[in-house]
Structures are given as structure tokens and as C-alpha cells.
Design a protein around this motif. Sequence first.
Motif, short mmCIF file in Angstrom:
data_model
loop_
_atom_site.label_atom_id
_atom_site.label_comp_id
_atom_site.label_asym_id
_atom_site.label_seq_id
_atom_site.Cartn_x
_atom_site.Cartn_y
_atom_site.Cartn_z
N LEU A 7 -7.60 -31.90 19.20
CA LEU A 7 -6.55 -31.04 19.77
C LEU A 7 -6.99 -29.58 19.74
O LEU A 7 -6.75 -28.84 20.67
N HIS A 8 -7.64 -29.18 18.65
CA HIS A 8 -8.07 -27.79 18.52
C HIS A 8 -9.57 -27.61 18.70
O HIS A 8 -10.06 -26.49 18.70
N ASN A 9 -10.31 -28.70 18.81
CA ASN A 9 -11.75 -28.59 19.07
C ASN A 9 -12.09 -29.43 20.29
O ASN A 9 -12.60 -30.54 20.17
N TYR A 10 -11.79 -28.87 21.46
CA TYR A 10 -12.01 -29.60 22.71
C TYR A 10 -13.48 -29.61 23.11
O TYR A 10 -13.87 -30.32 24.03
N LEU A 11 -14.32 -28.83 22.42
CA LEU A 11 -15.74 -28.81 22.74
C LEU A 11 -16.49 -30.01 22.15
O LEU A 11 -17.48 -30.47 22.72
N GLU A 12 -16.02 -30.52 21.04
CA GLU A 12 -16.76 -31.55 20.31
C GLU A 12 -17.08 -32.80 21.13
O GLU A 12 -18.17 -33.36 20.98
N PRO A 13 -16.19 -33.30 22.01
CA PRO A 13 -16.52 -34.52 22.75
C PRO A 13 -17.53 -34.31 23.87
O PRO A 13 -17.95 -35.29 24.51
N LEU A 14 -17.91 -33.06 24.16
CA LEU A 14 -18.82 -32.80 25.27
C LEU A 14 -20.23 -33.33 24.97
O LEU A 14 -20.61 -33.47 23.80
N PRO A 15 -21.04 -33.61 26.01
CA PRO A 15 -22.41 -34.08 25.80
C PRO A 15 -23.22 -33.07 24.99
O PRO A 15 -22.98 -31.86 25.03
N GLU A 16 -24.19 -33.58 24.25
CA GLU A 16 -24.99 -32.75 23.36
C GLU A 16 -25.67 -31.61 24.11
O GLU A 16 -25.75 -30.48 23.60
N ALA A 17 -26.15 -31.87 25.31
CA ALA A 17 -26.84 -30.82 26.07
C ALA A 17 -25.90 -29.68 26.42
O ALA A 17 -26.29 -28.50 26.40
N VAL A 18 -24.65 -30.01 26.74
CA VAL A 18 -23.66 -28.98 27.07
C VAL A 18 -23.30 -28.18 25.82
O VAL A 18 -23.19 -26.94 25.86
N LEU A 19 -23.14 -28.86 24.70
CA LEU A 19 -22.84 -28.18 23.45
C LEU A 19 -23.96 -27.20 23.07
O LEU A 19 -23.70 -26.09 22.62
N MET A 20 -25.19 -27.61 23.28
CA MET A 20 -26.33 -26.74 22.97
C MET A 20 -26.35 -25.52 23.88
O MET A 20 -26.64 -24.40 23.43
N ILE A 22 -23.74 -24.10 25.23
CA ILE A 22 -22.65 -23.21 24.77
C ILE A 22 -23.08 -22.46 23.51
O ILE A 22 -22.90 -21.25 23.40
N GLU A 23 -23.67 -23.20 22.57
CA GLU A 23 -24.07 -22.59 21.30
C GLU A 23 -25.10 -21.49 21.50
O GLU A 23 -25.10 -20.47 20.79
N GLN A 24 -25.99 -21.66 22.47
CA GLN A 24 -27.01 -20.65 22.73
C GLN A 24 -26.43 -19.33 23.21
O GLN A 24 -27.06 -18.28 23.08
N GLN A 25 -25.22 -19.39 23.78
CA GLN A 25 -24.57 -18.18 24.30
C GLN A 25 -23.61 -17.55 23.28
O GLN A 25 -23.00 -16.53 23.55
N MET A 26 -23.50 -18.18 22.11
CA MET A 26 -22.54 -17.71 21.11
C MET A 26 -23.17 -16.71 20.15
O MET A 26 -24.36 -16.79 19.83
N ARG A 115 -16.18 -14.26 28.02
CA ARG A 115 -15.50 -14.83 29.20
C ARG A 115 -16.51 -15.13 30.32
O ARG A 115 -16.51 -16.22 30.89
N VAL A 116 -17.38 -14.17 30.61
CA VAL A 116 -18.35 -14.33 31.70
C VAL A 116 -19.28 -15.50 31.45
O VAL A 116 -19.51 -16.35 32.32
N ASP A 117 -19.84 -15.57 30.23
CA ASP A 117 -20.78 -16.64 29.91
C ASP A 117 -20.09 -18.01 29.93
O ASP A 117 -20.67 -18.99 30.42
N PHE A 118 -18.86 -18.07 29.42
CA PHE A 118 -18.17 -19.35 29.37
C PHE A 118 -17.79 -19.82 30.78
O PHE A 118 -17.94 -21.02 31.10
N GLN A 119 -17.32 -18.92 31.61
CA GLN A 119 -16.96 -19.31 32.98
C GLN A 119 -18.19 -19.75 33.76
O GLN A 119 -18.11 -20.67 34.59
N ARG A 120 -19.33 -19.12 33.50
CA ARG A 120 -20.56 -19.55 34.16
C ARG A 120 -20.95 -20.96 33.73
O ARG A 120 -21.33 -21.81 34.56
N LEU A 121 -20.81 -21.26 32.44
CA LEU A 121 -21.13 -22.59 31.95
C LEU A 121 -20.15 -23.64 32.49
O LEU A 121 -20.54 -24.78 32.74
N CYS A 122 -18.90 -23.24 32.69
CA CYS A 122 -17.91 -24.15 33.28
C CYS A 122 -18.28 -24.52 34.71
O CYS A 122 -18.10 -25.67 35.14
N GLU A 127 -17.59 -30.96 33.31
CA GLU A 127 -16.95 -31.71 32.24
C GLU A 127 -16.26 -30.80 31.22
O GLU A 127 -15.34 -31.23 30.51
N ILE A 128 -16.68 -29.53 31.15
CA ILE A 128 -16.00 -28.59 30.26
C ILE A 128 -14.57 -28.36 30.73
O ILE A 128 -13.61 -28.43 29.94
#
Length: 261
Positions: A7-20, A22-26, A115-122, A127-128
Motif C-alpha cells: 500500500l505504501h511501497n508501490y515500487l517493490e512489485p516492479l521488475p528488477e531492471a525498473v527498480l535499478m 529508479i535507484e540510479q536516479q535517487m 519530478r522530472v526524472d521520475f516522469q521520464r522513467l514513467c 508498468e510504473i
Amino acid sequence: MLEINYLHNYLEPLPEAVLMAIEQQMSIRHLKDGELLYQCGQQAEYIYLIKQGKIKLGNYISPNKEKEKKGKSKEWISGFLFAGDCFGEVDIFSEAETLTHAIAVGDTSVAQISRVDFQRLCEQNPEINEQISINLCLQIRLLTIMTENILALNLYQRIAHIIHHVATLQNKAGVADRFGTPFDFAQGKKDLLIELSQNDISKMLGVTRQSVSKQLKRLEQEGIIQMHYGKIRIKNTHLLSSIYDNVIGQERIHALQHKRS
């Protein structure tokens, strides 16, 4: 009580490549106890993921302008978020100002993505957006039930519900599947200590500490909880949840989620 996984961690079910990706932009922010992550009314710039510690969300409410000038605003706590929780997406996607302040409780580390980086990844990973849409639908349904709780439950039941809800968030290890299961603290943890003070409860419910104290003493006399300074020990989680479970309809979220699974 129902625990909704992710409910509060909607990123966790995403594919590993997508998570990586996202993490690289954090980037990581380290906050001390009481330090402000952001304040109410500022332009939303980031989506956050708590790596360690706890964040308090809330606001300050002034009964009138005169008390506001004297610094007598009343704090209202909308909730607590814990390690693994994501937040900030509502303000980002609505392109609105933040509705609450976010303050660290204890030493806290938060990962943030702009915001810019996340919207680009979306745009690159649809699937995000799908996962966020599922999450927002579940939160809307949960908010509907929480609104009904305010109308249907008396103060004794509302306090029991708040204690059980916070305990669920602090003890996520019992969650089994993706879309939620009935949460059972009795599996390995019959005696659960949570960080929640009388003052926290009064600010979450908008009632006086005296009113909260009276109902907590009742729960303690019934052998359901034991009070400690700034903490509550839950002695019987099943009795605690039974105080309100027969009044409110948690099963509606449960049915929705298993229909999707």
C-alpha cells in the motif's frame, strides 16, 4: 484487521531492471530527529522512499487568526510512514503544493527522486504508472472506509483501530501475498511493543489527551494493552481488533484485492 501489501511501497512489485533504473536516479537525505523534509504549501519536487527511520505527516491548525499570531496553532497528525514506505506521488502527479509537512522522527534516511526524472522513467516504463494507479485506487477505498470509521466508531473503538493500524505498519513481516491478507499478529508475536504516545493519538484523532487517557486506561484494565512512556505494548491483538472489526467493513478491500489476484 486487513493488511494491504505494498500500500505504501508501490515500487517493490516492479521488475528488477525498473527498480535499478529508479535507484540510479535517487539521492539520499539524512535527517535528524525533528528535522523538516518538506513543509506544507511548498511546490512538490520529489518522490520519496524511506530507507531508515520514520516520517511524521501532519499540519498545524489555527482556530483563529489571533491564536495563529501568538503561535498557538494545534498540530494534527495525519499518519506515520516507516522504512520501505514511498510517498509524494500524489503531489507530483497532481502538480499541486504539498498538503502536509513531513518531519523525521528519530534519525532518518530518505531516498528521493526528482519530478522530472521520475516522469521520464514513467514514460519509458509504463508498468510504473500501472502500479501507481493500482496503489491510488486502493488508497481511495481505504480512505472511504476510514471516513466511515469516523462516523461509525466511538472514541474507544477509534483508539483501538489507530493502535492496531500503527502496529500493522510497524510489523509488516506477517504480510503474505501481493493484494492483502487478514493480518494475524499471533503468528510468532503475541506481545507487540509499538512506538505510539497518548499525545500522538490525540493529534491523530483531534481529541484531548484526557479523553485518550481515559480510553487507554480502559483498554489496559481489560488486559488488552500495557502503557509505557511513549510506547504501547499490545497484550492481545485479537481482542484489540475485535473492538472495531464487527462495526466496520474491512472485508470490502479484501474482496476487491482477491478478485484481482
